[in-house]
Design a protein around this motif. Structure first.
Motif, PDB file in Angstrom:
ATOM      1  N   SER A   1      55.974  42.342  31.566  1.00  0.00           N
ATOM      2  CA  SER A   1      56.418  43.615  30.948  1.00  0.00           C
ATOM      3  C   SER A   1      55.467  45.025  30.899  1.00  0.00           C
ATOM      4  CB  SER A   1      56.236  43.976  29.048  1.00  0.00           C
ATOM      5  OG  SER A   1      55.232  44.303  28.680  1.00  0.00           O
ATOM      6  N   ARG A   2      55.832  45.881  31.225  1.00  0.00           N
ATOM      7  CA  ARG A   2      55.373  47.268  31.867  1.00  0.00           C
ATOM      8  C   ARG A   2      53.746  47.233  31.753  1.00  0.00           C
ATOM      9  NH1 ARG A   2      56.334  52.623  34.679  1.00  0.00           N
ATOM     10  NH2 ARG A   2      54.960  53.770  34.310  1.00  0.00           N
ATOM     11  N   ALA A   3      53.723  47.314  30.061  1.00  0.00           N
ATOM     12  CA  ALA A   3      52.858  47.264  29.363  1.00  0.00           C
ATOM     13  C   ALA A   3      51.723  46.018  29.917  1.00  0.00           C
ATOM     14  CB  ALA A   3      52.804  47.217  27.488  1.00  0.00           C
ATOM     15  N   GLN A   4      52.083  44.748  29.489  1.00  0.00           N
ATOM     16  CA  GLN A   4      50.919  43.889  30.000  1.00  0.00           C
ATOM     17  C   GLN A   4      50.505  44.059  31.516  1.00  0.00           C
ATOM     18  OE1 GLN A   4      54.454  40.916  29.612  1.00  0.00           O
ATOM     19  NE2 GLN A   4      52.932  40.211  28.046  1.00  0.00           N
ATOM     20  N   ALA A   5      51.380  44.780  32.821  1.00  0.00           N
ATOM     21  CA  ALA A   5      50.561  45.372  33.605  1.00  0.00           C
ATOM     22  C   ALA A   5      49.879  46.159  33.663  1.00  0.00           C
ATOM     23  CB  ALA A   5      51.860  45.978  34.501  1.00  0.00           C
ATOM     24  N   VAL A   6      49.800  47.626  32.712  1.00  0.00           N
ATOM     25  CA  VAL A   6      48.989  48.250  32.070  1.00  0.00           C
ATOM     26  C   VAL A   6      47.637  47.944  31.927  1.00  0.00           C
ATOM     27  CG1 VAL A   6      48.567  50.518  31.240  1.00  0.00           C
ATOM     28  CG2 VAL A   6      50.355  50.155  31.879  1.00  0.00           C
ATOM     29  N   GLU A   7      47.916  46.951  30.475  1.00  0.00           N
ATOM     30  CA  GLU A   7      47.027  46.064  30.338  1.00  0.00           C
ATOM     31  C   GLU A   7      45.513  45.299  31.235  1.00  0.00           C
ATOM     32  OE1 GLU A   7      45.852  42.625  26.914  1.00  0.00           O
ATOM     33  OE2 GLU A   7      47.627  43.791  27.256  1.00  0.00           O
ATOM     34  N   ALA A   8      46.641  44.758  32.088  1.00  0.00           N
ATOM     35  CA  ALA A   8      45.591  44.136  33.269  1.00  0.00           C
ATOM     36  C   ALA A   8      45.019  44.997  34.252  1.00  0.00           C
ATOM     37  CB  ALA A   8      47.061  43.178  33.748  1.00  0.00           C
ATOM     38  N   LEU A   9      45.356  45.955  34.587  1.00  0.00           N
ATOM     39  CA  LEU A   9      44.875  46.760  34.825  1.00  0.00           C
ATOM     40  C   LEU A   9      43.475  47.499  34.797  1.00  0.00           C
ATOM     41  CD1 LEU A   9      48.015  48.438  37.039  1.00  0.00           C
ATOM     42  CD2 LEU A   9      46.116  46.986  38.529  1.00  0.00           C
ATOM     43  N   GLN A  10      43.932  47.814  33.045  1.00  0.00           N
ATOM     44  CA  GLN A  10      42.551  48.148  31.944  1.00  0.00           C
ATOM     45  C   GLN A  10      41.985  47.250  32.140  1.00  0.00           C
ATOM     46  OE1 GLN A  10      45.223  49.435  28.855  1.00  0.00           O
ATOM     47  NE2 GLN A  10      45.229  51.437  29.287  1.00  0.00           N
ATOM     48  N   ASN A  11      41.905  46.188  32.637  1.00  0.00           N
ATOM     49  CA  ASN A  11      40.919  45.066  32.302  1.00  0.00           C
ATOM     50  C   ASN A  11      40.619  44.522  33.883  1.00  0.00           C
ATOM     51  OD1 ASN A  11      41.126  44.339  29.565  1.00  0.00           O
ATOM     52  ND2 ASN A  11      42.870  43.032  29.659  1.00  0.00           N
ATOM     53  N   HIS A  12      40.613  45.650  34.669  1.00  0.00           N
ATOM     54  CA  HIS A  12      40.171  45.794  35.879  1.00  0.00           C
ATOM     55  C   HIS A  12      40.370  43.940  36.711  1.00  0.00           C
ATOM     56  CE1 HIS A  12      37.445  48.019  34.883  1.00  0.00           C
ATOM     57  NE2 HIS A  12      36.741  47.764  33.495  1.00  0.00           N
ATOM     58  N   VAL A  13      42.165  44.317  36.550  1.00  0.00           N
ATOM     59  CA  VAL A  13      42.655  43.012  37.220  1.00  0.00           C
ATOM     60  C   VAL A  13      43.208  43.527  38.760  1.00  0.00           C
ATOM     61  CG1 VAL A  13      44.214  41.271  37.596  1.00  0.00           C
ATOM     62  CG2 VAL A  13      43.682  41.454  35.185  1.00  0.00           C
ATOM     63  N   SER A  14      42.560  43.638  39.685  1.00  0.00           N
ATOM     64  CA  SER A  14      43.224  43.260  41.171  1.00  0.00           C
ATOM     65  C   SER A  14      44.480  43.997  41.341  1.00  0.00           C
ATOM     66  CB  SER A  14      42.945  42.903  41.946  1.00  0.00           C
ATOM     67  OG  SER A  14      42.333  42.682  42.097  1.00  0.00           O
ATOM     68  N   ALA A  15      44.960  45.343  41.682  1.00  0.00           N
ATOM     69  CA  ALA A  15      46.329  45.762  41.953  1.00  0.00           C
ATOM     70  C   ALA A  15      46.522  45.318  43.265  1.00  0.00           C
ATOM     71  CB  ALA A  15      46.575  47.263  41.387  1.00  0.00           C
ATOM     72  N   CYS A  16      48.005  45.161  43.785  1.00  0.00           N
ATOM     73  CA  CYS A  16      48.678  44.559  44.856  1.00  0.00           C
ATOM     74  C   CYS A  16      47.903  45.699  45.973  1.00  0.00           C
ATOM     75  CB  CYS A  16      50.039  43.888  45.220  1.00  0.00           C
ATOM     76  SG  CYS A  16      50.806  43.863  47.005  1.00  0.00           S
ATOM     77  N   PRO A  17      47.580  45.554  46.807  1.00  0.00           N
ATOM     78  CA  PRO A  17      47.046  46.641  48.342  1.00  0.00           C
ATOM     79  C   PRO A  17      48.828  46.618  48.960  1.00  0.00           C
ATOM     80  CG  PRO A  17      46.072  44.626  48.960  1.00  0.00           C
ATOM     81  CD  PRO A  17      46.318  44.492  47.773  1.00  0.00           C
ATOM     82  N   ALA A  18      50.051  46.180  48.971  1.00  0.00           N
ATOM     83  CA  ALA A  18      51.186  46.050  49.524  1.00  0.00           C
ATOM     84  C   ALA A  18      51.812  47.138  48.647  1.00  0.00           C
ATOM     85  CB  ALA A  18      51.634  44.810  49.779  1.00  0.00           C
ATOM     86  N   CYS A  19      51.815  46.466  47.233  1.00  0.00           N
ATOM     87  CA  CYS A  19      52.749  47.779  46.348  1.00  0.00           C
ATOM     88  C   CYS A  19      52.135  48.881  45.575  1.00  0.00           C
ATOM     89  CB  CYS A  19      53.987  46.270  45.680  1.00  0.00           C
ATOM     90  SG  CYS A  19      52.613  45.392  44.454  1.00  0.00           S
ATOM     91  N   ARG A  20      51.200  48.438  45.523  1.00  0.00           N
ATOM     92  CA  ARG A  20      50.311  49.663  44.897  1.00  0.00           C
ATOM     93  C   ARG A  20      50.609  49.713  43.352  1.00  0.00           C
ATOM     94  NH1 ARG A  20      45.915  52.253  47.439  1.00  0.00           N
ATOM     95  NH2 ARG A  20      45.777  52.422  45.050  1.00  0.00           N
ATOM     96  N   PRO A  21      50.820  48.669  42.371  1.00  0.00           N
ATOM     97  CA  PRO A  21      51.463  49.477  41.219  1.00  0.00           C
ATOM     98  C   PRO A  21      50.094  50.296  40.490  1.00  0.00           C
ATOM     99  CG  PRO A  21      50.619  46.851  41.694  1.00  0.00           C
ATOM    100  CD  PRO A  21      50.522  47.229  42.665  1.00  0.00           C
ATOM    101  N   ASP A  22      49.047  49.755  41.114  1.00  0.00           N
ATOM    102  CA  ASP A  22      48.040  50.906  40.222  1.00  0.00           C
ATOM    103  C   ASP A  22      48.888  52.622  39.951  1.00  0.00           C
ATOM    104  OD1 ASP A  22      47.567  50.738  42.615  1.00  0.00           O
ATOM    105  OD2 ASP A  22      45.738  51.032  42.347  1.00  0.00           O
ATOM    106  N   THR A  23      49.553  52.391  41.580  1.00  0.00           N
ATOM    107  CA  THR A  23      49.651  54.366  41.266  1.00  0.00           C
ATOM    108  C   THR A  23      51.009  54.849  41.021  1.00  0.00           C
ATOM    109  OG1 THR A  23      48.722  53.872  43.792  1.00  0.00           O
ATOM    110  CG2 THR A  23      50.634  55.446  43.708  1.00  0.00           C
ATOM    111  N   VAL A  24      51.986  53.633  40.689  1.00  0.00           N
ATOM    112  CA  VAL A  24      53.067  53.667  40.540  1.00  0.00           C
ATOM    113  C   VAL A  24      52.591  53.755  38.749  1.00  0.00           C
ATOM    114  CG1 VAL A  24      55.271  52.850  39.861  1.00  0.00           C
ATOM    115  CG2 VAL A  24      54.572  52.381  41.957  1.00  0.00           C
TER     116      VAL A  24
END
Length: 117
Positions: free
Chosen positions: A89-112
């Motif tokens: 889910s979106r919340a799980q993706a945000v949580e992973a990024l908050q826990n310093h999981v890398s964002a894909c450099p191709a699709c840049r989910p961190d920016t979105v």
């Protein structure tokens, strides 16, 4: 060769054969166009169905299968094929990024998702 001109009936039969030959060729061409359009429409339906089935977010696991390696958008072209990615889910993706999981450099989910790049 005979000097007798063809009868009106012979000429009409000849004209009919020509028309049938041309009509047959035209129908074959139109049938080809119809078949091509049916293929295009079927491809469009399959593409739309795949789009509907695509998850919005994915996490990619390391080879151990337990540790999250990176976060991807569902439309990312760089997602590896196979069982190493799971939809989230979106919340799980945000949580992973908050826990310093890398964002894909191709699709840049961190920016979105509103994380600084």
């Amino acid at each position: 060769m005979s000097d007798i001109p063809p009868s009106r009936l012979d000429l009409l039969r000849f004209a009919r054969r020509v028309v049938v030959q041309q009509a047959t060729a035209s129908l074959r061409q139109i049938d080809g166009w119809i078949a091509e359009e049916e293929r295009r429409e079927a491809h469009g339906r399959r593409t739309a169905e795949r789009e509907q089935q695509r998850p919005e977010w994915l996490v990619q696991f390391r080879r151990d299968g337990a540790t999250i390696d990176s976060v991807h958008s569902g439309a990312c072209w760089a997602v590896p094929k196979g069982a190493r990615c799971r939809p989230v889910s979106r919340a799980q993706a945000v949580e992973a990024l908050q826990n310093h999981v890398s964002a894909c450099p191709a699709c840049r989910p961190d920016t979105v998702l509103g994380f600084p790049g």
